[in-house]
Design an enzyme around this catalytic site. Sequence first.
Site, PDB file in Angstrom:
ATOM      1  N   GLY A 168       0.834  -1.208   0.000  1.00 42.67           N
ATOM      2  CA  GLY A 168       0.000   0.000   0.000  1.00 42.67           C
ATOM      3  C   GLY A 168       0.865   1.253   0.000  1.00 42.67           C
ATOM      4  O   GLY A 168       0.643   2.185  -0.779  1.00 42.67           O
ATOM      5  N   HIS A 169       1.873   1.266   0.862  1.00 42.95           N
ATOM      6  CA  HIS A 169       2.800   2.407   0.891  1.00 42.95           C
ATOM      7  C   HIS A 169       3.516   2.544  -0.464  1.00 42.95           C
ATOM      8  O   HIS A 169       3.665   3.641  -1.000  1.00 42.95           O
ATOM      9  CB  HIS A 169       3.883   2.213   1.959  1.00 42.95           C
ATOM     10  CG  HIS A 169       3.383   2.174   3.370  1.00 42.95           C
ATOM     11  ND1 HIS A 169       3.458   1.058   4.158  1.00 42.95           N
ATOM     12  CD2 HIS A 169       2.815   3.137   4.150  1.00 42.95           C
ATOM     13  CE1 HIS A 169       2.971   1.321   5.365  1.00 42.95           C
ATOM     14  NE2 HIS A 169       2.578   2.570   5.382  1.00 42.95           N
ATOM     15  N   GLN A 227       1.225  11.478  17.753  1.00 47.68           N
ATOM     16  CA  GLN A 227      -0.089  11.058  17.257  1.00 47.68           C
ATOM     17  C   GLN A 227      -0.589   9.776  17.895  1.00 47.68           C
ATOM     18  O   GLN A 227      -1.672   9.291  17.570  1.00 47.68           O
ATOM     19  CB  GLN A 227      -0.101  10.957  15.736  1.00 47.68           C
ATOM     20  CG  GLN A 227       0.618   9.751  15.165  1.00 47.68           C
ATOM     21  CD  GLN A 227       0.634   9.815  13.655  1.00 47.68           C
ATOM     22  OE1 GLN A 227       1.270  10.662  13.043  1.00 47.68           O
ATOM     23  NE2 GLN A 227      -0.079   8.895  13.003  1.00 47.68           N
ATOM     24  N   LYS A 244      -7.255   4.538   2.793  1.00 44.65           N
ATOM     25  CA  LYS A 244      -7.364   3.684   3.987  1.00 44.65           C
ATOM     26  C   LYS A 244      -7.600   4.546   5.236  1.00 44.65           C
ATOM     27  O   LYS A 244      -8.347   4.181   6.138  1.00 44.65           O
ATOM     28  CB  LYS A 244      -6.067   2.875   4.097  1.00 44.65           C
ATOM     29  CG  LYS A 244      -5.688   2.382   5.455  1.00 44.65           C
ATOM     30  CD  LYS A 244      -6.214   1.014   5.660  1.00 44.65           C
ATOM     31  CE  LYS A 244      -5.993   0.421   7.033  1.00 44.65           C
ATOM     32  NZ  LYS A 244      -5.162   1.076   7.961  1.00 44.65           N
ATOM     33  N   ASP A 245      -6.907   5.694   5.290  1.00 45.03           N
ATOM     34  CA  ASP A 245      -7.068   6.615   6.423  1.00 45.03           C
ATOM     35  C   ASP A 245      -7.954   7.779   5.960  1.00 45.03           C
ATOM     36  O   ASP A 245      -7.486   8.909   5.790  1.00 45.03           O
ATOM     37  CB  ASP A 245      -5.695   7.084   6.898  1.00 45.03           C
ATOM     38  CG  ASP A 245      -4.858   5.937   7.405  1.00 45.03           C
ATOM     39  OD1 ASP A 245      -5.062   5.526   8.555  1.00 45.03           O
ATOM     40  OD2 ASP A 245      -4.037   5.403   6.638  1.00 45.03           O
ATOM     41  N   ARG A 291       0.061  -2.463  11.087  1.00 41.62           N
ATOM     42  CA  ARG A 291      -0.371  -3.154  12.310  1.00 41.62           C
ATOM     43  C   ARG A 291      -0.754  -4.618  12.039  1.00 41.62           C
ATOM     44  O   ARG A 291      -0.814  -5.411  12.971  1.00 41.62           O
ATOM     45  CB  ARG A 291      -1.531  -2.411  12.973  1.00 41.62           C
ATOM     46  CG  ARG A 291      -1.085  -1.112  13.625  1.00 41.62           C
ATOM     47  CD  ARG A 291      -2.233  -0.428  14.345  1.00 41.62           C
ATOM     48  NE  ARG A 291      -1.797   0.789  15.013  1.00 41.62           N
ATOM     49  CZ  ARG A 291      -1.738   1.991  14.443  1.00 41.62           C
ATOM     50  NH1 ARG A 291      -2.089   2.145  13.184  1.00 41.62           N
ATOM     51  NH2 ARG A 291      -1.339   3.041  15.127  1.00 41.62           N
TER      52      ARG A 291
HETATM   53  P1  AMP Z   1       1.221   5.015   7.746  1.00 41.57           P
HETATM   54  O1  AMP Z   1       2.602   4.482   7.569  1.00 41.57           O
HETATM   55  O2  AMP Z   1       0.263   4.031   8.316  1.00 41.57           O
HETATM   56  O3  AMP Z   1       1.204   6.354   8.447  1.00 41.57           O
HETATM   57  O4  AMP Z   1       0.682   5.295   6.282  1.00 41.57           O
HETATM   58  C1  AMP Z   1       1.363   6.128   5.390  1.00 41.57           C
HETATM   59  C2  AMP Z   1       0.500   6.387   4.194  1.00 41.57           C
HETATM   60  O5  AMP Z   1       0.183   5.158   3.553  1.00 41.57           O
HETATM   61  C3  AMP Z   1      -0.855   7.024   4.578  1.00 41.57           C
HETATM   62  O6  AMP Z   1      -1.191   8.007   3.612  1.00 41.57           O
HETATM   63  C4  AMP Z   1      -1.791   5.853   4.515  1.00 41.57           C
HETATM   64  O7  AMP Z   1      -3.138   6.210   4.281  1.00 41.57           O
HETATM   65  C5  AMP Z   1      -1.212   5.065   3.364  1.00 41.57           C
HETATM   66  N1  AMP Z   1      -1.665   3.667   3.433  1.00 41.57           N
HETATM   67  C6  AMP Z   1      -1.687   2.876   4.530  1.00 41.57           C
HETATM   68  N2  AMP Z   1      -2.225   1.681   4.240  1.00 41.57           N
HETATM   69  C7  AMP Z   1      -2.550   1.719   2.919  1.00 41.57           C
HETATM   70  C8  AMP Z   1      -3.151   0.792   2.025  1.00 41.57           C
HETATM   71  N3  AMP Z   1      -3.527  -0.421   2.429  1.00 41.57           N
HETATM   72  N4  AMP Z   1      -3.343   1.162   0.737  1.00 41.57           N
HETATM   73  C9  AMP Z   1      -2.963   2.415   0.331  1.00 41.57           C
HETATM   74  N5  AMP Z   1      -2.387   3.324   1.119  1.00 41.57           N
HETATM   75  C10 AMP Z   1      -2.182   2.991   2.396  1.00 41.57           C
END
Ligand code: AMP
Length: 283
Positions: free
Chosen positions: A36-37, A61, A151-152, A191
Amino acid sequence: MILFKKAAELSEYTDDQRRNGKRTGFAPTMGALHAGHISLVEYSKMENDITVSSIFINPTQFNDPKDFEKYPVTIERDIEMLEAAGCDLLFIPSVQEIYPSGFNHTKKYELGFLETVLEGKYRPGHYQGVCMVMERLLKIVMPDNLYLGQKDYQQCMVIKKLIEMIGLDKIINVNICPTLREADGLAMSSRNMRLNKEERESAATIFKALSLIKSNTGFKNIELLEQDAKKVLEEKKFKVDYVEIANADNLEEIKNWDGKKKMVALTAAYLNDIRLIDNLILN
Ligand code: AMP
């Protein structure tokens, strides 16, 4: 890929690129990377000359200190993944670099309604922390394009609002990218690494519950849709914070659907001590 630890050095580099007419895309993360990232980096690469990512587990956060302590860290693998994806610059700052004067801040971000519902309600202070780190990161990188994951969902809205509040909306264009899922529908998330085998199997129920809402939208009333989804989750031992159907444009709760408004179903639920969130656009 060039690795930066110092904000000033990264700013100098991106300033230089801007002066040379290069467009910059930015995909901020907290590491423990998954596909996803990487998809955010790939979108950025398609639309920009330079792609920047960051890895920073932002302490401000985390409303739950245990969640912070247990947040997965896989930095070497993350660097390899970003390099393989063709990311150009990676920012890995220390806490001191982002918060040189500590966490005691006087600035309060006026997020209004957005901070009183859903994640805002269940994670007090969370979005203040998100705004703190994002304001700093955005001012360091000053991207033309920012890439965030759907996702967020609520976080995307908060960050858009932040960008307006700090007057960068004419400079930074926000791109919201689709949620990448595992084969069984579970939204990819850092997670997820913490789930044991049994929890991992149950976790797909989140997508099932949201899909149930989607397939019954228009046939059942909103409250019943929410209740059914909650029941499906509870049967699989989830402790549900919320299942809510909201106006996709502003996250206001929808009680009766007029058949026209764009809706989103959002949920947050715990499997033991691991809190997972997901959402689905319904129409
Ligand atoms: P995080 O590392 O959880 O802070 O996420 C970093 C970025 O990746 C944020 O913009 C999230 O929304 C995005 N993200 C997290 N999970 C996914 C996913 N499954 N698909 C697409 N983007 C994602």
